[in-house]
Motif scaffolding. Structure first.
Motif, PDB file in Angstrom:
ATOM      1  N   LYS A  84     -11.981  21.685   0.507  1.00 36.59           N
ATOM      2  CA  LYS A  84     -13.124  21.650  -0.405  1.00 36.59           C
ATOM      3  C   LYS A  84     -13.057  20.383  -1.233  1.00 36.59           C
ATOM      4  CE  LYS A  84     -15.400  24.266  -4.109  1.00 36.59           C
ATOM      5  NZ  LYS A  84     -15.324  25.450  -5.001  1.00 36.59           N
ATOM      6  N   GLU A  85     -14.094  19.599  -1.164  1.00 38.29           N
ATOM      7  CA  GLU A  85     -14.107  18.322  -1.887  1.00 38.29           C
ATOM      8  C   GLU A  85     -14.095  18.577  -3.395  1.00 38.29           C
ATOM      9  OE1 GLU A  85     -16.687  14.166  -2.116  1.00 38.29           O
ATOM     10  OE2 GLU A  85     -17.152  15.719  -0.636  1.00 38.29           O
ATOM     11  N   PRO A  86     -13.098  18.033  -4.105  1.00 42.52           N
ATOM     12  CA  PRO A  86     -13.016  18.279  -5.547  1.00 42.52           C
ATOM     13  C   PRO A  86     -14.040  17.448  -6.314  1.00 42.52           C
ATOM     14  CG  PRO A  86     -11.292  16.760  -4.882  1.00 42.52           C
ATOM     15  CD  PRO A  86     -11.990  17.190  -3.620  1.00 42.52           C
ATOM     16  N   GLU A  87     -14.445  17.975  -7.444  1.00 42.29           N
ATOM     17  CA  GLU A  87     -15.319  17.206  -8.328  1.00 42.29           C
ATOM     18  C   GLU A  87     -14.463  16.182  -9.063  1.00 42.29           C
ATOM     19  OE1 GLU A  87     -18.381  17.904 -12.113  1.00 42.29           O
ATOM     20  OE2 GLU A  87     -17.389  19.607 -11.122  1.00 42.29           O
ATOM     21  N   LEU A  88     -14.975  14.959  -9.161  1.00 42.10           N
ATOM     22  CA  LEU A  88     -14.221  13.886  -9.801  1.00 42.10           C
ATOM     23  C   LEU A  88     -14.819  13.532 -11.154  1.00 42.10           C
ATOM     24  CD1 LEU A  88     -13.645  11.417  -6.794  1.00 42.10           C
ATOM     25  CD2 LEU A  88     -12.163  13.272  -7.586  1.00 42.10           C
ATOM     26  N   ARG A  89     -13.940  13.175 -12.070  1.00 41.78           N
ATOM     27  CA  ARG A  89     -14.362  12.661 -13.365  1.00 41.78           C
ATOM     28  C   ARG A  89     -13.464  11.470 -13.689  1.00 41.78           C
ATOM     29  NH1 ARG A  89     -14.072  16.886 -17.917  1.00 41.78           N
ATOM     30  NH2 ARG A  89     -15.915  17.685 -16.816  1.00 41.78           N
ATOM     31  N   ASP A  90     -14.079  10.339 -13.943  1.00 44.36           N
ATOM     32  CA  ASP A  90     -13.323   9.118 -14.188  1.00 44.36           C
ATOM     33  C   ASP A  90     -12.390   8.809 -13.023  1.00 44.36           C
ATOM     34  OD1 ASP A  90     -12.467   6.836 -15.574  1.00 44.36           O
ATOM     35  OD2 ASP A  90     -10.876   7.929 -16.607  1.00 44.36           O
ATOM     36  N   GLY A  91     -12.832   9.127 -11.806  1.00 44.95           N
ATOM     37  CA  GLY A  91     -12.063   8.813 -10.616  1.00 44.95           C
ATOM     38  C   GLY A  91     -10.939   9.761 -10.300  1.00 44.95           C
ATOM     39  N   LEU A  92     -10.816  10.864 -11.075  1.00 47.91           N
ATOM     40  CA  LEU A  92      -9.740  11.822 -10.867  1.00 47.91           C
ATOM     41  C   LEU A  92     -10.310  13.218 -10.662  1.00 47.91           C
ATOM     42  CD1 LEU A  92      -7.226  10.668 -13.636  1.00 47.91           C
ATOM     43  CD2 LEU A  92      -7.126  10.157 -11.195  1.00 47.91           C
ATOM     44  N   PRO A  93      -9.624  14.057  -9.866  1.00 56.70           N
ATOM     45  CA  PRO A  93     -10.131  15.419  -9.628  1.00 56.70           C
ATOM     46  C   PRO A  93     -10.162  16.241 -10.911  1.00 56.70           C
ATOM     47  CG  PRO A  93      -8.403  14.831  -8.051  1.00 56.70           C
ATOM     48  CD  PRO A  93      -8.397  13.779  -9.117  1.00 56.70           C
ATOM     49  N   GLY A 135       0.813  -1.202   0.000  1.00 57.25           N
ATOM     50  CA  GLY A 135       0.000   0.000   0.000  1.00 57.25           C
ATOM     51  C   GLY A 135       0.851   1.259   0.000  1.00 57.25           C
ATOM     52  N   ILE A 136       0.439   2.237  -0.777  1.00 58.84           N
ATOM     53  CA  ILE A 136       1.047   3.569  -0.790  1.00 58.84           C
ATOM     54  C   ILE A 136      -0.078   4.559  -0.501  1.00 58.84           C
ATOM     55  CG2 ILE A 136       2.287   5.305  -2.154  1.00 58.84           C
ATOM     56  CD1 ILE A 136       3.187   2.926  -3.970  1.00 58.84           C
ATOM     57  N   LYS A 137       0.098   5.354   0.528  1.00 57.52           N
ATOM     58  CA  LYS A 137      -0.977   6.274   0.921  1.00 57.52           C
ATOM     59  C   LYS A 137      -0.396   7.652   1.184  1.00 57.52           C
ATOM     60  CE  LYS A 137      -4.769   6.717   4.267  1.00 57.52           C
ATOM     61  NZ  LYS A 137      -5.410   6.104   5.463  1.00 57.52           N
ATOM     62  N   GLU A 138      -0.918   8.642   0.469  1.00 60.81           N
ATOM     63  CA  GLU A 138      -0.520  10.039   0.670  1.00 60.81           C
ATOM     64  C   GLU A 138      -1.728  10.838   1.107  1.00 60.81           C
ATOM     65  OE1 GLU A 138      -0.511  14.150   0.008  1.00 60.81           O
ATOM     66  OE2 GLU A 138      -1.522  12.840  -1.433  1.00 60.81           O
ATOM     67  N   GLU A 139      -1.534  11.715   2.104  1.00 59.13           N
ATOM     68  CA  GLU A 139      -2.616  12.559   2.591  1.00 59.13           C
ATOM     69  C   GLU A 139      -2.137  14.002   2.717  1.00 59.13           C
ATOM     70  OE1 GLU A 139      -5.400   9.645   5.342  1.00 59.13           O
ATOM     71  OE2 GLU A 139      -3.773  10.767   6.303  1.00 59.13           O
ATOM     72  N   ASN A 140      -3.024  14.934   2.371  1.00 59.16           N
ATOM     73  CA  ASN A 140      -2.766  16.345   2.603  1.00 59.16           C
ATOM     74  C   ASN A 140      -4.086  17.049   2.893  1.00 59.16           C
ATOM     75  OD1 ASN A 140      -2.489  15.966  -0.692  1.00 59.16           O
ATOM     76  ND2 ASN A 140      -3.788  17.708  -0.145  1.00 59.16           N
ATOM     77  N   PHE A 141      -4.005  18.243   3.436  1.00 58.96           N
ATOM     78  CA  PHE A 141      -5.196  18.989   3.830  1.00 58.96           C
ATOM     79  C   PHE A 141      -6.062  19.298   2.613  1.00 58.96           C
ATOM     80  CE2 PHE A 141      -7.517  22.920   4.684  1.00 58.96           C
ATOM     81  CZ  PHE A 141      -8.172  22.574   5.850  1.00 58.96           C
ATOM     82  N   CYS A 142      -7.379  19.250   2.837  1.00 61.59           N
ATOM     83  CA  CYS A 142      -8.341  19.522   1.760  1.00 61.59           C
ATOM     84  C   CYS A 142      -9.541  20.236   2.375  1.00 61.59           C
ATOM     85  CB  CYS A 142      -8.766  18.209   1.104  1.00 61.59           C
ATOM     86  SG  CYS A 142     -10.069  18.369  -0.123  1.00 61.59           S
ATOM     87  N   GLY A 145     -11.667  16.539   5.819  1.00 58.84           N
ATOM     88  CA  GLY A 145     -10.635  17.548   5.656  1.00 58.84           C
ATOM     89  C   GLY A 145      -9.321  17.051   5.091  1.00 58.84           C
ATOM     90  N   LEU A 146      -9.309  15.838   4.548  1.00 58.36           N
ATOM     91  CA  LEU A 146      -8.078  15.275   4.001  1.00 58.36           C
ATOM     92  C   LEU A 146      -8.296  14.789   2.571  1.00 58.36           C
ATOM     93  CD1 LEU A 146      -6.657  13.122   6.957  1.00 58.36           C
ATOM     94  CD2 LEU A 146      -5.759  15.298   6.105  1.00 58.36           C
ATOM     95  N   PHE A 147      -7.355  15.120   1.697  1.00 52.90           N
ATOM     96  CA  PHE A 147      -7.308  14.562   0.351  1.00 52.90           C
ATOM     97  C   PHE A 147      -6.351  13.381   0.393  1.00 52.90           C
ATOM     98  CE2 PHE A 147      -5.475  14.171  -3.902  1.00 52.90           C
ATOM     99  CZ  PHE A 147      -6.630  14.073  -4.668  1.00 52.90           C
TER     100      PHE A 147
END
Length: 207
Positions: free
Chosen positions: A148-157, A139-146, A192-194
């Motif tokens: 505002k929830e981004p709109e996704l298209r095809d699983g990507l922001p 597993g590789i997991k990266e987190e940073n502050f967010c 609050g996390l991306f």
């Protein structure tokens, strides 16, 4: 792809040069400490030693390629007053091609650094990265502050930038590499996390 390979080669050489210089400077500082010093010169030596330690603060994961990548990214975070927390077992990623590893983590970090640079508050300029093993998966997991929830298209922001056709290409590359090794990538924003998550089987998929 070719540009990333050149970047990795340059980064690896730069890191090797820096390691040698730090090693030599530590011996020089040790020699100076043995000499008769004044209070002023001792302060200078201590400042020099602290500077060398900061430059020599390399990340050690058990994977030399990953060490080079993350040490480079750590330096970039430090330059931009971003706190970078990393707990990674790099030995788990030995099966990944060196260039793929560079593209994978380079794009993950590029995306997160670009995001947190939007914030001035120190507590929001934080990136967390872990590499772990769970149920025969890496597993590789990266987190940073967010905020505002981004709109996704095809699983990507979806970006609001004018260069939307190019922006986001990095995460598409991450997903492509994950799929190449029989795994997958997901992104989400909650509490609050991306978060970027990559899961890879520890064995290469059958051809």
């Amino acid at each position: 792809q070719e540009a990333r390979e050149q970047q990795y080669q340059i980064a690896a050489q730069n890191q090797a040069d820096l390691n040698k210089k730090c090693h030599d400077m530590k011996h020089y500082i040790a020699y100076l400490r043995q000499e008769q010093v004044t209070e002023k010169s001792e302060r200078i030596i201590n400042d020099l030693a602290q500077t060398v330690e900061e430059f020599d603060n390399r990340i050690h994961t058990g994977n030399p390629v990953l060490d080079t990548i993350l040490t480079q990214e750590q330096a970039l975070c430090r330059q931009n007053q971003i706190e970078f927390r990393c707990v990674a077992d790099g030995a788990l990623l030995e099966f990944i091609d060196h260039l793929d590893l560079y593209v994978l983590f380079g794009n993950i970090m590029d995306n997160s650094i670009e995001y947190v640079l939007n914030y001035q508050e120190p507590e929001k300029r934080l990136i967390s990265l872990i590499v772990f093993c769970r149920h025969n998966m890496v597993g590789i997991k990266e987190e940073n502050f967010c905020d505002k929830e981004p709109e996704l298209r095809d699983g990507l922001p979806i970006t609001s930038k004018s260069d939307a056709g190019n922006h986001g290409f990095g995460l598409r590359s991450v997903r492509s590499i994950a799929e190449k090794y029989g795994g997958y990538m997901t992104v989400r924003c909650e509490n609050g996390l991306f978060t970027i998550s990559v899961l890879l089987p520890r064995e290469l998929p059958d051809a």
